[in-house]
Design an enzyme around this catalytic site. Structure first.
Site, short mmCIF file in Angstrom:
data_model
loop_
_atom_site.label_atom_id
_atom_site.label_comp_id
_atom_site.label_asym_id
_atom_site.label_seq_id
_atom_site.Cartn_x
_atom_site.Cartn_y
_atom_site.Cartn_z
CG ASN A 14 24.28 5.52 25.42
OD1 ASN A 14 24.21 6.37 26.31
ND2 ASN A 14 25.24 4.61 25.37
CG MET A 90 31.05 0.45 17.26
SD MET A 90 31.57 1.50 18.64
CE MET A 90 33.16 0.75 19.02
CG LEU A 92 36.65 7.63 12.04
CD1 LEU A 92 37.98 7.75 11.32
CD2 LEU A 92 36.53 8.67 13.15
CG HIS A 109 34.81 8.13 23.96
ND1 HIS A 109 35.07 7.13 23.04
CD2 HIS A 109 35.88 8.17 24.80
CE1 HIS A 109 36.25 6.61 23.32
NE2 HIS A 109 36.76 7.21 24.38
C1 GRF Z 1 28.79 3.23 24.85
O1 GRF Z 1 29.64 2.80 25.88
C2 GRF Z 1 29.29 4.49 24.22
O2 GRF Z 1 30.03 5.28 25.09
C3 GRF Z 1 30.17 3.98 23.11
O3 GRF Z 1 29.54 2.83 22.65
C4 GRF Z 1 28.78 2.25 23.69
C5 GRF Z 1 27.40 2.07 23.16
O4 GRF Z 1 26.58 1.36 24.03
N1 GRF Z 1 30.35 4.99 22.09
P1 GRF Z 1 25.05 1.12 23.68
O5 GRF Z 1 24.99 0.44 22.31
O6 GRF Z 1 24.38 2.45 23.65
O7 GRF Z 1 24.55 0.23 24.75
#
Ligand code: GRF
Length: 228
Positions: A14, A90, A92, A109
């Protein structure tokens, strides 16, 4: 130009999508820092390769969440961070961190919230037998995966689809809706009313973006605009 800090604990796809949208000019932002609680997270390597300053500490070496988050705030001081994007972060966040960036922390998410919050949104979707999967970008509140929803993408689950078939399809949608949501934030088009998020039209004098074609087999609301 929105000054963005990205928090990531993992792979960083992401973060990569955000950087791609920035370099293509569709997302008017700059990632001014990448932070992690996992010192060897691949996301950090990506950030470093892009010349982005990084900060990483193992959260287990801190006494509390509050202290770890305070260290992140200290690391960000002076960078004029305007918004924070959680990209596979990962953990809070403490109330103190959220207070420092009130209404300016976003998360992605891998499920259609409020269904299947938690660490395995897509796996839980499949295990439940739900027929639609997807992903959600939302504002972050203290409770896990609970904040106001900005944009969602829904995909029909295929018969007997394994997680390793579904996950890449969800990721492909994440990589489109997250930069889009951030661009809406950057252009001041998101307004919060209670827990409802309203998307306003561009300011007078600004170009109205054309809608983008939704990817086949996918429903996205609000619709994606050109460039995403
Ligand atoms: C994604 O699936 C996002 O929805 C979740 O964690 C994952 C992160 O993936 N919160 P990346 O590290 O961005 O590849």
């Amino acid at each position: 130009m929105l000054r963005l800090a990205v928090l990531a604990s993992g792979r960083g796809s992401n973060l990569q999508a955000i950087l791609r949208s920035i370099s293509q000019g569709s997302l008017k932002a700059r990632v001014v820092m990448a932070l992690s609680n996992v010192p060897h997270a691949p996301a950090l390597e990506l950030a470093q390769a892009a010349g982005i300053p990084i900060w990483a500490e193992d959260h287990r070496t801190f006494k509390s969440r509050k202290e770890f988050d305070a260290a992140m705030l200290t690391a960000m001081a002076g960078k004029q961070v305007e918004a924070v994007a959680l990209a596979g972060y990962m953990r809070l966040l403490s109330p103190e961190f959220l207070q420092a960036f009130k209404g300016r922390v976003l998360n992605i998410h891998p499920s259609l919230l409020p269904a299947f919050p938690g660490t395995d949104g897509a796996g839980d979707t499949l295990a439940y037998g739900a027929k639609f999967a997807g992903c959600t970008v939302h504002f972050v509140e203290e409770a896990l995966d609970s904040g106001p929803v900005i944009i969602q993408a829904a995909l029909a689950v295929q018969a007997n689809e394994p997680l390793d078939g579904l996950m890449p399809r969800i990721h492909a949608m994440e990589h489109r809706i997250y930069p889009q949501a951030l661009q809406w934030l950057a252009s001041g088009r998101l307004r919060l009313q209670g827990r409802l998020v309203h998307l306003s039209a561009p300011e007078l004098g600004e170009e109205t973006p054309e809608p983008a074609n939704p990817p086949a087999g996918c429903l996205i609301s609000p619709p994606l605009e050109q460039g995403f």
